[in-house]
Structures are given as C-alpha cells and as structure tokens.
Design a protein around this motif. Structure first.
Motif, mmCIF file in Angstrom:
data_model
loop_
_atom_site.group_PDB
_atom_site.id
_atom_site.type_symbol
_atom_site.label_atom_id
_atom_site.label_comp_id
_atom_site.label_asym_id
_atom_site.label_seq_id
_atom_site.Cartn_x
_atom_site.Cartn_y
_atom_site.Cartn_z
ATOM 1 N N SER A 190 0.845 -1.202 0.000
ATOM 2 C CA SER A 190 0.000 0.000 0.000
ATOM 3 C C SER A 190 0.877 1.248 0.000
ATOM 4 O O SER A 190 2.081 1.172 0.242
ATOM 5 C CB SER A 190 -0.910 0.000 1.232
ATOM 6 N N ASP A 191 0.267 2.385 -0.261
ATOM 7 C CA ASP A 191 1.021 3.641 -0.325
ATOM 8 C C ASP A 191 1.552 4.048 1.048
ATOM 9 O O ASP A 191 2.584 4.718 1.141
ATOM 10 C CB ASP A 191 0.140 4.768 -0.879
ATOM 11 N N GLU A 192 0.838 3.672 2.101
ATOM 12 C CA GLU A 192 1.265 3.986 3.460
ATOM 13 C C GLU A 192 1.464 2.696 4.241
ATOM 14 O O GLU A 192 0.895 1.652 3.888
ATOM 15 C CB GLU A 192 0.223 4.870 4.162
ATOM 16 N N TYR A 193 2.269 2.768 5.278
ATOM 17 C CA TYR A 193 2.518 1.592 6.108
ATOM 18 C C TYR A 193 1.190 1.045 6.606
ATOM 19 O O TYR A 193 0.422 1.748 7.259
ATOM 20 C CB TYR A 193 3.407 1.997 7.288
ATOM 21 N N PRO A 194 0.877 -0.225 6.314
ATOM 22 C CA PRO A 194 -0.452 -0.749 6.609
ATOM 23 C C PRO A 194 -0.657 -1.249 8.040
ATOM 24 O O PRO A 194 -1.763 -1.661 8.380
ATOM 25 C CB PRO A 194 -0.590 -1.903 5.611
ATOM 26 N N LEU A 195 0.369 -1.191 8.866
ATOM 27 C CA LEU A 195 0.312 -1.626 10.262
ATOM 28 C C LEU A 195 -0.350 -2.997 10.437
ATOM 29 O O LEU A 195 -1.434 -3.121 11.011
ATOM 30 C CB LEU A 195 -0.406 -0.610 11.156
ATOM 31 N N PRO A 196 0.266 -4.060 9.959
ATOM 32 C CA PRO A 196 -0.244 -5.392 10.302
ATOM 33 C C PRO A 196 -0.167 -5.568 11.818
ATOM 34 O O PRO A 196 0.834 -5.190 12.437
ATOM 35 C CB PRO A 196 0.723 -6.331 9.579
ATOM 36 N N HIS A 197 -1.199 -6.157 12.411
ATOM 37 C CA HIS A 197 -1.170 -6.301 13.860
ATOM 38 C C HIS A 197 -2.107 -7.427 14.302
ATOM 39 O O HIS A 197 -3.039 -7.789 13.596
ATOM 40 C CB HIS A 197 -1.566 -5.007 14.557
ATOM 41 N N TYR A 198 -1.810 -7.930 15.465
ATOM 42 C CA TYR A 198 -2.733 -8.825 16.175
ATOM 43 C C TYR A 198 -3.413 -8.001 17.256
ATOM 44 O O TYR A 198 -2.814 -7.076 17.831
ATOM 45 C CB TYR A 198 -1.964 -9.974 16.861
ATOM 46 N N SER A 199 -4.646 -8.352 17.545
ATOM 47 C CA SER A 199 -5.337 -7.753 18.682
ATOM 48 C C SER A 199 -5.393 -8.790 19.799
ATOM 49 O O SER A 199 -5.741 -9.949 19.561
ATOM 50 C CB SER A 199 -6.767 -7.341 18.291
ATOM 51 N N ILE A 200 -5.010 -8.394 21.000
ATOM 52 C CA ILE A 200 -4.991 -9.344 22.109
ATOM 53 C C ILE A 200 -6.315 -9.311 22.882
ATOM 54 O O ILE A 200 -6.429 -9.872 23.963
ATOM 55 C CB ILE A 200 -3.817 -9.088 23.063
ATOM 56 N N ARG A 201 -7.337 -8.677 22.307
ATOM 57 C CA ARG A 201 -8.661 -8.697 22.921
ATOM 58 C C ARG A 201 -9.547 -9.701 22.223
ATOM 59 O O ARG A 201 -9.420 -9.934 21.049
ATOM 60 C CB ARG A 201 -9.303 -7.310 22.852
#
Length: 201
Positions: A190-201
């Motif tokens: 993507s054009d911007e950092y897409p912030l892949p992440h896990y949610s711990i909730r």
C-alpha cells in the motif's frame, strides 16, 4: 505494565530462542529498509528516510564510525520504522492491545535490542550476523522480490480496520509464527505503512 507489554509473555509457549530473536531482527531490518523513501532507488516510502542508500546515511555514518557504522545505520533505520509503527498504533483507541512487528511486548523488545547491541559490540559484520537481511538490503531494490519474501511467510489472513490490517484468529504461541503472520499481512503493498497487527482482545 500495560496489556500489550505482557501479551507475548502470556501467549508464547516458551521464552523466545535466540534464533527466533534473530529472525525477528532480520524481519524488522528488511521491512525498515524496504519502507524507506530512498533516493538513488525509490523504495516504498513509508518513512521519509534515506539511510540505507549508498549515498545516504550509510556513507556518512560509515565514514564517521569505521568499526560500527554499518550497525549504527541499521539501528537508525529500524528506529525510524519503529516510530512510524508506534505513531500508527497510537491512532487506534485500543493501541495498548495491538501487537505489531515493532511492538511485541517488553520481554521480546528488550531481548531484540540487546541482541542488536551484542552484534554491534562483536567483530561480526551485519552480513555475517544476519545474512538473510543483508542479502536483500545489499542488493538492488526489487519490489517484487520484497513481495515474494513477504509471501514466503504465508498467505495474509487479515481484515482491514481503521487501525490497519488486523490479523484474524488468536495470537500464535510461537514468536516465529507471530512474525510470519505480520510479514505476510504486508501484502498487497500500500502507499502507506499498513500496520499489520494482532489484537490481544
């Protein structure tokens, strides 16, 4: 201690092995390099730095710090990526519950920082210590090669949210699998950092 700081401790089946820390550091450095704007070779432009180009910070720090200059440049580009990752997480209302490539809890982050310092103090060059990372970083930028590297870690399984790409399912119980999930979710580019992440909730 925040929920995010204790998250990996609670989900990991055992303390990370040195090999897992090295794999994480390899992934962080490759993503940090790929995410630079670049000048002589345009890269992804997720952060506005040009540290790992031959005529950028690499040349300057290499001349100022003959023994540790290459490690100093890698530290600097990793920090630039970490700051963008942090700023992206802070935009989410539940930022303390997000695990990302540059925010995997205090224990993992501390060990990764210590490992990088150990390498810097050693006589090893980055190419000797982290050959997979440096093979890509020292080569000519090829976006498809970066995509292939991401896809080698698996198929991305995420949903797009206002915070970024949230990976579906529970957080894996090994650090290697956590990192693989985060890397695979960088695709498509993507054009911007897409912030892949896990949610711990």
């Amino acid at each position: 201690m925040s929920e995010a700081n204790t998250a990996t401790t609670s989900v990991l089946s055992s303390a990370p092995l040195t090999s897992e820390i090295d794999s994480l550091l390899t992934a962080q450095l490759i993503v940090a390099w790929a995410g630079e704007r670049g000048q002589d070779e345009r890269r992804l432009g997720w952060w506005r730095t040009d540290l790992l180009s031959a005529d950028g910070g690499r040349d300057l720090l290499g001349s100022l710090l003959s023994r540790t200059g290459e490690w100093a440049v890698l530290q600097a580009v990793r920090e630039a990526a970490r700051r963008i990752d942090e700023a992206s997480r802070q935009e989410a209302h539940d930022s303390d519950t997000l695990l990302s490539l540059f925010a995997l809890g205090f224990q993992v982050e501390e060990r990764t920082d210590e490992r990088l310092q150990d390498f810097k103090r050693s006589e090893k060059s980055p190419a000797e210590a982290l050959p997979v990372a440096m093979e890509l970083i020292n080569g000519k930028w090829d976006q498809q090669a970066f995509v292939d590297w991401c896809e080698d870690h698996g198929a991305g399984n995420y949903t797009t949210t206002t915070a970024g790409r949230r990976i579906k399912g529970d957080v894996p119980s090994s650090l290697d699998r956590i990192v693989a999930g985060l890397i695979s979710a960088l695709v498509p580019i993507s054009d911007e950092y897409p912030l892949p992440h896990y949610s711990i909730r």
